[in-house]
Design a protein around this motif. Sequence first.
Motif, PDB file in Angstrom:
ATOM      1  N   VAL A 296      38.167 -68.793   1.868  1.00  0.00           N
ATOM      2  CA  VAL A 296      37.162 -68.331   0.915  1.00  0.00           C
ATOM      3  C   VAL A 296      35.779 -68.319   1.558  1.00  0.00           C
ATOM      4  O   VAL A 296      35.377 -69.282   2.209  1.00  0.00           O
ATOM      5  CB  VAL A 296      37.112 -69.256  -0.326  1.00  0.00           C
ATOM      6  CG1 VAL A 296      36.075 -68.761  -1.331  1.00  0.00           C
ATOM      7  CG2 VAL A 296      38.486 -69.346  -0.982  1.00  0.00           C
ATOM      8  N   MET A 297      35.066 -67.236   1.389  1.00  0.00           N
ATOM      9  CA  MET A 297      33.690 -67.143   1.874  1.00  0.00           C
ATOM     10  C   MET A 297      32.790 -66.904   0.664  1.00  0.00           C
ATOM     11  O   MET A 297      33.042 -65.995  -0.122  1.00  0.00           O
ATOM     12  CB  MET A 297      33.602 -65.974   2.827  1.00  0.00           C
ATOM     13  CG  MET A 297      32.236 -65.648   3.264  1.00  0.00           C
ATOM     14  SD  MET A 297      32.094 -66.100   4.974  1.00  0.00           S
ATOM     15  CE  MET A 297      32.278 -64.521   5.702  1.00  0.00           C
ATOM     16  N   VAL A 298      31.763 -67.742   0.515  1.00  0.00           N
ATOM     17  CA  VAL A 298      30.815 -67.573  -0.583  1.00  0.00           C
ATOM     18  C   VAL A 298      29.539 -66.987   0.019  1.00  0.00           C
ATOM     19  O   VAL A 298      29.029 -67.514   1.010  1.00  0.00           O
ATOM     20  CB  VAL A 298      30.504 -68.923  -1.266  1.00  0.00           C
ATOM     21  CG1 VAL A 298      29.652 -68.706  -2.507  1.00  0.00           C
ATOM     22  CG2 VAL A 298      31.793 -69.649  -1.632  1.00  0.00           C
ATOM     23  N   ALA A 299      29.029 -65.900  -0.543  1.00  0.00           N
ATOM     24  CA  ALA A 299      27.935 -65.197   0.128  1.00  0.00           C
ATOM     25  C   ALA A 299      26.929 -64.609  -0.856  1.00  0.00           C
ATOM     26  O   ALA A 299      27.248 -64.336  -2.010  1.00  0.00           O
ATOM     27  CB  ALA A 299      28.499 -64.074   0.991  1.00  0.00           C
ATOM     28  N   THR A 300      25.715 -64.408  -0.362  1.00  0.00           N
ATOM     29  CA  THR A 300      24.761 -63.575  -1.096  1.00  0.00           C
ATOM     30  C   THR A 300      24.950 -62.137  -0.622  1.00  0.00           C
ATOM     31  O   THR A 300      25.517 -61.898   0.443  1.00  0.00           O
ATOM     32  CB  THR A 300      23.307 -63.986  -0.777  1.00  0.00           C
ATOM     33  OG1 THR A 300      23.124 -63.924   0.641  1.00  0.00           O
ATOM     34  CG2 THR A 300      22.984 -65.372  -1.272  1.00  0.00           C
ATOM     35  N   ASP A 301      24.434 -61.192  -1.385  1.00  0.00           N
ATOM     36  CA  ASP A 301      24.554 -59.786  -0.980  1.00  0.00           C
ATOM     37  C   ASP A 301      23.874 -59.558   0.351  1.00  0.00           C
ATOM     38  O   ASP A 301      24.382 -58.859   1.217  1.00  0.00           O
ATOM     39  CB  ASP A 301      23.907 -58.870  -2.027  1.00  0.00           C
ATOM     40  CG  ASP A 301      24.699 -58.859  -3.314  1.00  0.00           C
ATOM     41  OD1 ASP A 301      25.837 -58.388  -3.286  1.00  0.00           O
ATOM     42  OD2 ASP A 301      24.190 -59.341  -4.344  1.00  0.00           O
ATOM     43  N   SER A 322      23.013 -57.164 -10.295  1.00  0.00           N
ATOM     44  CA  SER A 322      22.042 -56.599 -11.236  1.00  0.00           C
ATOM     45  C   SER A 322      22.046 -55.076 -11.173  1.00  0.00           C
ATOM     46  O   SER A 322      21.547 -54.410 -12.063  1.00  0.00           O
ATOM     47  CB  SER A 322      20.656 -57.144 -10.948  1.00  0.00           C
ATOM     48  OG  SER A 322      20.423 -57.078  -9.571  1.00  0.00           O
ATOM     49  N   ASP A 323      22.652 -54.525 -10.139  1.00  0.00           N
ATOM     50  CA  ASP A 323      22.619 -53.081  -9.944  1.00  0.00           C
ATOM     51  C   ASP A 323      24.063 -52.582  -9.786  1.00  0.00           C
ATOM     52  O   ASP A 323      24.819 -53.123  -8.982  1.00  0.00           O
ATOM     53  CB  ASP A 323      21.795 -52.844  -8.664  1.00  0.00           C
ATOM     54  CG  ASP A 323      21.715 -51.391  -8.273  1.00  0.00           C
ATOM     55  OD1 ASP A 323      22.586 -50.603  -8.695  1.00  0.00           O
ATOM     56  OD2 ASP A 323      20.790 -51.052  -7.518  1.00  0.00           O
ATOM     57  N   PRO A 324      24.470 -51.566 -10.556  1.00  0.00           N
ATOM     58  CA  PRO A 324      25.857 -51.091 -10.473  1.00  0.00           C
ATOM     59  C   PRO A 324      26.262 -50.674  -9.063  1.00  0.00           C
ATOM     60  O   PRO A 324      27.396 -50.887  -8.642  1.00  0.00           O
ATOM     61  CB  PRO A 324      25.886 -49.875 -11.404  1.00  0.00           C
ATOM     62  CG  PRO A 324      24.735 -50.050 -12.312  1.00  0.00           C
ATOM     63  CD  PRO A 324      23.702 -50.831 -11.567  1.00  0.00           C
ATOM     64  N   GLU A 325      25.313 -50.106  -8.307  1.00  0.00           N
ATOM     65  CA  GLU A 325      25.671 -49.697  -6.944  1.00  0.00           C
ATOM     66  C   GLU A 325      26.038 -50.901  -6.087  1.00  0.00           C
ATOM     67  O   GLU A 325      26.936 -50.837  -5.253  1.00  0.00           O
ATOM     68  CB  GLU A 325      24.496 -48.972  -6.260  1.00  0.00           C
ATOM     69  CG  GLU A 325      24.416 -47.525  -6.639  1.00  0.00           C
ATOM     70  CD  GLU A 325      23.378 -46.763  -5.814  1.00  0.00           C
ATOM     71  OE1 GLU A 325      23.082 -47.168  -4.676  1.00  0.00           O
ATOM     72  OE2 GLU A 325      22.881 -45.754  -6.333  1.00  0.00           O
ATOM     73  N   ASN A 356      27.110 -53.295 -19.689  1.00  0.00           N
ATOM     74  CA  ASN A 356      27.039 -51.953 -20.274  1.00  0.00           C
ATOM     75  C   ASN A 356      26.609 -50.914 -19.249  1.00  0.00           C
ATOM     76  O   ASN A 356      27.161 -49.818 -19.192  1.00  0.00           O
ATOM     77  CB  ASN A 356      26.059 -51.930 -21.453  1.00  0.00           C
ATOM     78  CG  ASN A 356      26.625 -52.701 -22.645  1.00  0.00           C
ATOM     79  OD1 ASN A 356      27.824 -52.981 -22.693  1.00  0.00           O
ATOM     80  ND2 ASN A 356      25.767 -53.059 -23.591  1.00  0.00           N
ATOM     81  N   ARG A 357      25.611 -51.278 -18.451  1.00  0.00           N
ATOM     82  CA  ARG A 357      25.160 -50.327 -17.429  1.00  0.00           C
ATOM     83  C   ARG A 357      26.258 -50.022 -16.432  1.00  0.00           C
ATOM     84  O   ARG A 357      26.452 -48.889 -16.007  1.00  0.00           O
ATOM     85  CB  ARG A 357      23.947 -50.893 -16.685  1.00  0.00           C
ATOM     86  CG  ARG A 357      22.683 -50.468 -17.369  1.00  0.00           C
ATOM     87  CD  ARG A 357      21.408 -50.450 -16.551  1.00  0.00           C
ATOM     88  NE  ARG A 357      21.425 -50.887 -15.186  1.00  0.00           N
ATOM     89  CZ  ARG A 357      20.700 -51.915 -14.736  1.00  0.00           C
ATOM     90  NH1 ARG A 357      19.953 -52.619 -15.556  1.00  0.00           N
ATOM     91  NH2 ARG A 357      20.716 -52.221 -13.469  1.00  0.00           N
ATOM     92  N   LEU A 358      26.999 -51.069 -16.087  1.00  0.00           N
ATOM     93  CA  LEU A 358      28.098 -50.896 -15.137  1.00  0.00           C
ATOM     94  C   LEU A 358      29.187 -50.004 -15.740  1.00  0.00           C
ATOM     95  O   LEU A 358      29.708 -49.105 -15.075  1.00  0.00           O
ATOM     96  CB  LEU A 358      28.662 -52.267 -14.757  1.00  0.00           C
ATOM     97  CG  LEU A 358      29.778 -52.286 -13.730  1.00  0.00           C
ATOM     98  CD1 LEU A 358      29.309 -51.688 -12.403  1.00  0.00           C
ATOM     99  CD2 LEU A 358      30.278 -53.711 -13.501  1.00  0.00           C
TER     100      LEU A 358
END
Length: 460
Positions: A296-301, A322-325, A356-358
């Motif tokens: 398992v690797m835990v990461a930030t974007d 926070s962003d669908p992309e 909802n945005r997603l």
Amino acid sequence: MSHTAFSTLNLQQELIANLADLGFEGMTPIQAEALPHVLDGKDVIAQAKTGSGKTAVFGLGILQKLEPKNFAVQSMVMCPTRELAEQVAEEIRRLARPIANVKILTLCGGTPLRPQADSLKYGAHIVVGTPGRIMDHLEKQTLELDQVSTLVLDEADRMLDMGFEDAMEAIVAEVPRARQTMLFSATYPKEIQSMADHIMVEPVTVKIKEQHTGSTIAQDFYRISDECERDVAVRLLLLKHRPDSAVIFCNTKRHVKDLTQYLKSNGFSVLALHGDLDQKERDQALVRFTNNSVTVMVATDVAARGLDIDALDLVINYHIASDPEIHVHRIGRTGRAGNKGHACSIVIGKEKHKVNRLAEYLEQDIEPIALPDTKLLKEPTYKAPMSTIQIDGGKKQKLRPGDILGALTADYRIEGSDVGKIQVANSWAYVAVKNDILEPALQLLNNGKMKGKKFRARKI
Ligand code: CDP
Ligand code: MG
């Protein structure tokens, strides 16, 4: 002829022929959109996801106008990390195969300045480097940029995230104004726009939207009612699916650290990937994850950007992006090469607007479901199948993967099938071995010789 054939471009014949040899069948969407402008000499901003072929966009642009007889730095590419700079240099070398005597130099930290300065003196056409090291050379006046006609900022978003803004600006100021500037990015935050505004001239922007993922990635959304349930939710999902290889995305570095600690103390084989790691720690984390000695690797974007990790069984969104992309980008790391992927996202009531945005972006309904039964927590955790051994020698000591494999299998105790990935870096090498032969493997490596020399080996 298809409009995505490289032969439709105003590109030297040898370069086109070489692309066919490299197995490039046609242009990827970002190449088809961006290359005509690049070859036209325009400033270009290109945004497309990881793995979409951005390197060849600027690589071909650089090579098309390269003058091999002029041994001066004509193009400079800035990258956020040594790892990426080396990948980019390697790819440009492949693209440059049909042109004789092209010198491509990487300028990155972690190795002494002096030999780099000597190579520069000898003459290089293209330099690929990290902002920190390029600055060092400018300060020492060992790098001349007055003949640079092409400047590339690769993974510009990540360079900004890593705090390179000032260094980037200082470097750009040293490059002649009459130049072509290209900027590549997987995402497009506001800071990029403002940087582009003052370093580029009437740039053409090309953007390839993330593909909708619909059929190839199964997505589950799990509902929680309290923030403190996220940790246990991750544990439940790991115990339920038991992936050999999973990445968990958190929105902050602190959550990455806390979740990693929590999973570790609950018996999982887990590592963190975040911006506080130095290059060596980051390299080691990647080596251990990609050779299956950590599951398992835990990461930030930010930390995970630009990483080409293939064949993940599962992606878990600890927080929804926070962003669908960014969401699509994250989950696109599972289910590659035609395999069916799987992504689980943990959501809480107040994240409803993001969901909802997603849903709108994916053009599908999202109905969060309840977490698996907590009875699962009584199940034993599971270990990674392999361990990583680090050897204190590498390319500099002329070690090759075959030497290491040979040393391990010299005696009948270990078979080739017990040995996993072998990676040889400059002064280190890493080899993955099955857990049950770790001890004999360490003994063999520590007691025997390779290339006539003794090396030290230890488990990391
Ligand atoms: O920079 P980006 O993340 O967009 O992708 P990349 O590092 O350039 O990786 C693209 C991969 O696809 C490389 O392995 C290329 O050799 C390969 N490729 C390509 O770039 N263009 C094609 N038309 C076909 C293959
Ligand atoms: Mg790239």
